[in-house]
Design an enzyme around this catalytic site. Structure first.
Site, PDB file in Angstrom:
ATOM      1  N   VAL A  25      34.316 -42.665  -6.834  1.00 47.78           N
ATOM      2  CA  VAL A  25      33.221 -43.623  -7.010  1.00 47.78           C
ATOM      3  C   VAL A  25      33.826 -44.887  -7.608  1.00 47.78           C
ATOM      4  O   VAL A  25      34.834 -44.832  -8.311  1.00 47.78           O
ATOM      5  CB  VAL A  25      32.101 -43.087  -7.939  1.00 47.78           C
ATOM      6  CG1 VAL A  25      31.355 -41.943  -7.301  1.00 47.78           C
ATOM      7  CG2 VAL A  25      32.663 -42.681  -9.287  1.00 47.78           C
ATOM      8  N   SER A  26      33.227 -46.025  -7.315  1.00 46.60           N
ATOM      9  CA  SER A  26      33.763 -47.287  -7.837  1.00 46.60           C
ATOM     10  C   SER A  26      32.775 -48.047  -8.702  1.00 46.60           C
ATOM     11  O   SER A  26      33.158 -48.917  -9.476  1.00 46.60           O
ATOM     12  CB  SER A  26      34.227 -48.195  -6.690  1.00 46.60           C
ATOM     13  OG  SER A  26      33.147 -48.460  -5.816  1.00 46.60           O
TER      14      SER A  26
END
Length: 532
Positions: A25-26
């Site tokens: 995830v960013s």
């Protein structure tokens, strides 16, 4: 590192049943939309159980990193692992793949691995070389066409859409930030040292409804830093050392540099100075807000002086160039060997000298001159040149140089105009295609291309404007030219050392010195075109 990874995986010996999972995830928004690490992990474990594969905890690689790429960089299976320096968990996964520690890779979607077509293709080739199959847990991501060519085609299409989505998001974020800056709002992120964020409205907590307010103590520190840089000619490292003595062990060379190069301190919020994680280039013309008087720490003259000093120092790459006690450093040429004379301080006993770098048979330099002697001669010779009434040759050199630069600028302007017309034609054609197109996806792609062209068009227009302004300049008349040369260094001896160095660097090309029978002679070659 490789040895540690291998040793930690010795428990998994049945490769044909072993799987690995990659979770990424960013942003916090992705977690809220169901892309959370917990959700991805749960789906991967369920998928492995359904297939009858072994998925141990030590084979699940999780990280919170953006799938950014460096534009223009070529990916291949040879340097792929090194390319992933910004994603260490993916690096570990790729190393294990190289050791054939697993047979299957489980990922939530394609864009969890990469948002770049080039990078995706490189990853595919890498995993295929080690006979590793990639499986996706999200519905519709796995391709099951009977024709392998169709599978490959659809894979490229989906990868292209992932890259297009990333670029579109980036453009929208940039457009939003640009809008904030033009309105005088702080676009987000950590505010520069010397400021605190202040809400436009007390009840408004939105990100783009903040402006900058001066912090009294920190702003005075910023002013001190600029004074050290401009007035004392200190470099970033020496300023940091001095600040650490005065304000404690907080300052570094990079911290000082980030302050000196931030135009926001002039009261104009400067955004897009460094590009982004996908474009690691520094922009010469950042987006600037209108002047915020309450956020002004240094004035425009100070900023322009800083820019001038930075440009000169970047060419010279010598942090002590302007603070050296040898005011003729880098300019003094030995007439015998035509080499730049070095500066040497022998201490109190022998004093400071300029010496030729070529040594004679006895090991001594061909020419050694005391510092005070040659610098005094320089001042005397300079005054003679500038007070000499007949400066025809000097003016002719200046005038010819001015015309050469003027003609080059005209040629360059013509090239830019051609490029602007070409881009405008492309934009017109794309606008026509957008108008006639019925497919919404294709329309979105065309709009994206138009936005890219518009950005390029704006940059060329800025260059055109600069060139047109420079072409408006007229050469000095002979009288003005002579007056400029005569008046500037009239009190050269009374100038500060920094100002002496600046004058010599800007206006003196080289100083040829010779010594015959203990008699010194000097020829000063000036650079009159610097007066443009």
């Amino acid at each position: 590192m490789k040895t540690q990874i291998i040793e930690s995986m010795t428990s998994n010996t049945n490769r044909e049943k072993t799987a690995a999972a990659y979770i990424r995830v960013s942003t916090e928004t992705q977690k809220e939309k169901g892309f959370s690490p917990e959700n991805q992990r749960s789906l991967a474990e369920q998928y492995a159980e359904k297939k009858g594969w072994i998925l141990d905890d030590n084979m699940i690689f999780e990280e919170a990193k953006p799938a950014s790429t460096i534009l223009g960089k070529q990916f291949s299976e040879e340097n792929l692992i090194e390319n992933m320096y910004n994603r260490p968990e993916l690096q570990k996964l790729l190393q294990l793949a190289g050791y054939k520690r697993f047979k299957y890779l489980i990922v939530y979607t394609r864009d969890r691995l990469s948002r770049s077509v080039a990078e995706t293709n490189a990853l595919d080739i890498f995993f295929k070389n080690f006979k590793i199959d990639i499986h996706y847990t999200k519905d519709g991501e796995n391709l099951n066409f009977k024709d392998d060519k169709m599978n490959r085609f659809m894979h490229i299409v989906l990868s292209s859409l992932a890259e297009f989505e990333a670029n579109t998001i980036s453009m929208r974020v940039k457009a939003g930030n640009k809008s904030c800056v033009t309105k005088g709002y702080w676009p987000g992120g950590r505010e520069p040292y010397g400021y605190i964020r202040k809400p436009i409205d007390e009840d408004d907590s939105k990100r783009n409804h903040f402006t900058l307010e001066i912090s009294n103590f920190e702003s005075n520190v910023v002013k001190t830093i600029f004074e050290y840089y401009i007035n004392e000619g200190l470099g970033y490292k020496r300023i940091a050392d001095k600040m650490n003595k005065e304000y404690g062990p907080y300052w570094t060379k990079n911290k000082i540099e980030s302050i000196i190069k931030n135009q926001t301190y002039t009261g104009h919020i400067a955004w897009d100075r460094r590009g982004g994680r996908r474009t690691h280039n520094k922009h010469e013309n950042p987006i600037l807000s209108n002047l915020l008087k309450d956020a002004t720490i240094i004035n425009e003259d100070q900023w322009n002086k800083c820019v001038e000093l930075r440009e000169q120092r970047s060419k010279l790459r010598d942090p002590h160039y302007y603070t050296t006690p040898f005011i003729l450093k880098g300019k003094l040429i030995c007439a015998k060997c035509n080499s730049i004379m070095k500066c040497k301080n022998y201490g109190k006993a022998k004093g400071s000298v300029y010496r030729c770098c070529i040594k004679s048979s006895n090991g001594r330099s061909e020419l050694i001159i005391k510092k005070e002697l040659v610098e005094n001669l320089f001042i005397e010779t300079l005054n003679k040149i500038l007070n000499f009434k007949n400066l025809d040759n000097l003016f002719e050199t200046y005038y010819n140089e001015f015309n050469n630069k003027h003609n080059k600028a005209k040629t360059f302007l013509k090239c830019i105009n051609d490029k602007i017309n070409e881009i405008q034609n492309y934009k017109t054609k794309i606008q026509s295609l957008i108008k006639d197109e019925t497919d919404s996806d294709i329309k979105e792609i065309l709009r994206s291309e138009k936005a890219i062209l518009s950005n390029l068009y704006e940059k060329y227009q800025q260059k055109k404007s600069k060139l047109e302004n420079s072409l408006k300049k007229q050469p000095f008349s002979k009288e003005t030219f002579i007056e400029s040369l005569s008046n500037f260094p009239k009190n050269f001896n009374k100038l500060e050392r920094l100002d002496k160095r600046l004058f010599i660097d800007n206006y003196i090309d080289k100083i040829i010195v010779n010594k015959i029978n203990k008699q010194l002679s000097m020829n000063i070659i000036v650079k009159p075109y610097k007066f443009i």
